[in-house]
Design a protein around this motif. Structure first.
Motif, short mmCIF file in Angstrom:
data_model
loop_
_atom_site.label_atom_id
_atom_site.label_comp_id
_atom_site.label_asym_id
_atom_site.label_seq_id
_atom_site.Cartn_x
_atom_site.Cartn_y
_atom_site.Cartn_z
N GLY A 1 23.03 103.04 7.21
CA GLY A 1 21.65 102.61 7.40
C GLY A 1 21.50 101.65 8.57
N LEU A 2 22.44 100.74 8.72
CA LEU A 2 22.40 99.79 9.84
C LEU A 2 22.58 100.50 11.17
N SER A 3 23.52 101.45 11.20
CA SER A 3 23.78 102.16 12.45
C SER A 3 22.58 103.00 12.88
N ARG A 4 21.79 103.46 11.89
CA ARG A 4 20.60 104.27 12.19
C ARG A 4 19.34 103.42 12.33
N GLU A 5 19.51 102.10 12.18
CA GLU A 5 18.41 101.14 12.34
C GLU A 5 17.23 101.47 11.43
N ILE A 6 17.52 101.75 10.16
CA ILE A 6 16.46 102.07 9.21
C ILE A 6 16.42 101.04 8.07
N ILE A 7 17.14 99.94 8.24
CA ILE A 7 17.17 98.90 7.21
C ILE A 7 16.47 97.64 7.73
N ASN A 8 15.67 97.05 6.89
CA ASN A 8 14.96 95.82 7.23
C ASN A 8 15.93 94.64 7.07
N PHE A 9 16.23 93.94 8.18
CA PHE A 9 17.21 92.85 8.16
C PHE A 9 16.79 91.72 7.23
N SER A 10 15.51 91.39 7.23
CA SER A 10 15.03 90.28 6.41
C SER A 10 15.22 90.58 4.92
N LEU B 1 31.13 82.09 -0.63
CA LEU B 1 31.37 80.84 0.11
C LEU B 1 31.26 79.60 -0.78
N ARG B 2 30.81 79.81 -2.02
CA ARG B 2 30.69 78.73 -2.99
C ARG B 2 29.75 77.62 -2.54
N LYS B 3 28.67 78.04 -1.89
CA LYS B 3 27.65 77.08 -1.49
C LYS B 3 26.38 77.85 -1.15
N PRO B 4 25.22 77.22 -1.23
CA PRO B 4 23.96 77.91 -0.92
C PRO B 4 23.87 78.24 0.56
N ILE B 5 23.36 79.43 0.86
CA ILE B 5 23.24 79.90 2.24
C ILE B 5 21.78 80.27 2.51
N LYS B 6 21.31 80.01 3.71
CA LYS B 6 19.94 80.35 4.08
C LYS B 6 19.86 81.81 4.51
N ASP B 7 18.75 82.46 4.15
CA ASP B 7 18.55 83.87 4.52
C ASP B 7 18.62 84.06 6.03
N GLY B 8 18.09 83.09 6.78
CA GLY B 8 18.08 83.21 8.24
C GLY B 8 19.47 83.32 8.84
N ALA B 9 20.43 82.59 8.26
CA ALA B 9 21.80 82.63 8.77
C ALA B 9 22.43 84.00 8.51
N ILE B 10 22.11 84.58 7.35
CA ILE B 10 22.64 85.91 7.02
C ILE B 10 22.00 86.96 7.92
N MET B 11 20.70 86.83 8.17
CA MET B 11 20.00 87.77 9.03
C MET B 11 20.58 87.74 10.44
N MET B 12 20.93 86.55 10.94
CA MET B 12 21.52 86.43 12.27
C MET B 12 22.88 87.13 12.31
N ALA B 13 23.66 86.99 11.23
CA ALA B 13 24.97 87.63 11.17
C ALA B 13 24.82 89.15 11.13
N LEU B 14 23.79 89.62 10.45
CA LEU B 14 23.54 91.07 10.39
C LEU B 14 23.19 91.62 11.76
N ARG B 15 22.37 90.87 12.50
CA ARG B 15 21.96 91.32 13.84
C ARG B 15 23.14 91.33 14.81
N ARG B 16 24.09 90.45 14.59
CA ARG B 16 25.25 90.35 15.48
C ARG B 16 26.38 91.29 15.09
N TYR B 17 26.25 91.87 13.87
CA TYR B 17 27.33 92.73 13.40
C TYR B 17 27.45 93.98 14.27
N GLN B 18 28.66 94.29 14.66
CA GLN B 18 28.93 95.48 15.46
C GLN B 18 30.01 96.30 14.75
N GLN B 19 29.73 97.59 14.60
CA GLN B 19 30.72 98.46 13.98
C GLN B 19 31.95 98.57 14.86
N PRO B 20 33.15 98.57 14.24
CA PRO B 20 34.36 98.77 15.02
C PRO B 20 34.28 100.09 15.78
#
Length: 218
Positions: free
Chosen positions: A21-30, A44-63
């Motif tokens: 889904g990510l490779s086909r750009e059909i998933i809503n990052f938010s 990670l055993r601690k609270p994480i903000k959605d924005g930080a996860i969304m940024m990691a998703l946008r930067r993710y690159q398939q091998p």
């Protein structure tokens, strides 16, 4: 040390549908970031903000292995004929000392008819025979003293002839399985030789499965 990015990568790699889904750009990052917040916060055993996860998703690159990607594309372009056989039955027998003898009777019988579909698979504790339903009585007679633990009828087989060297191509079978799973096609059985790959599905799925495989080539 675990990071948000490494957690995102671990989750995506373990989820083929998500990666597709990510490779086909059909998933809503938010929306996805909100969905992953719980699992990643737990990792990670601690609270994480959605924005930080969304940024990691946008930067993710398939091998990406360019050499293998080219080889994979070339292999699909060189796939041979696709053959469909219908009206098949799948017998499952418990393994025994006499099973091979019963099996030899089937081989002797069907050797006279090259049109008969036949595949035999032996596991640790049980064996499967997929055969044209026209030979059903032959199997029942030959294996009358064996312990039959399963029978499925109304099956079809789709065989794909693979080019030589296919066993060296990383991800070849994965691409086929991924396409079938994406199309919600359940595989009843899989049989393969060095240069031939066969999937067995229930009759009502055969047209859908054939179309899905055909799209890999087109």
């Amino acid at each position: 040390m675990k990071t948000i990015a490494s957690c995102v990568q671990d989750i995506i790699v373990a989820s083929p549908f998500l990666e597709e889904g990510l490779s086909r750009e059909i998933i809503n990052f938010s929306a996805l970031a909100k969905e992953l917040n719980g699992p990643i916060s737990k990792m990670l055993r601690k609270p994480i903000k959605d924005g930080a996860i969304m940024m990691a998703l946008r930067r993710y690159q398939q091998p990406l292995n360019l050499e293998n990607s080219k080889s994979l594309k070339k292999t699909f372009n060189e796939l041979g004929d696709i053959t469909v056989r219908s009206n098949l039955s799948d017998f499952t027998f418990q393994n025994s000392k006499t099973l091979i003898h019963s099996h030899s009777q089937i081989l002797e019988k069907i050797s006279e008819n090259h049109q008969t579909f036949y595949a035999f698979t032996r596991g640790m504790f049980e064996s499967n025979i997929i055969i044209s339903t026209s030979e059903k009585e032959t199997v029942i007679k030959a294996f009358k003293n064996e312990n039959q633990i399963g029978l499925q009828e109304k099956l079809s087989a789709i065989s794909i002839y693979l080019p030589k060297g296919n066993s060296k191509i990383v991800g070849l079978y994965y691409q086929i399985f991924k396409r079938l799973a994406w199309e919600n096609i359940t595989l009843y059985e899989v049989v393969s030789t060095t240069n031939e790959f066969t999937i067995v599905v229930e009759d009502y799925l055969v047209d859908k499965a054939f179309s899905a495989i055909k799209r890999l080539i087109d």
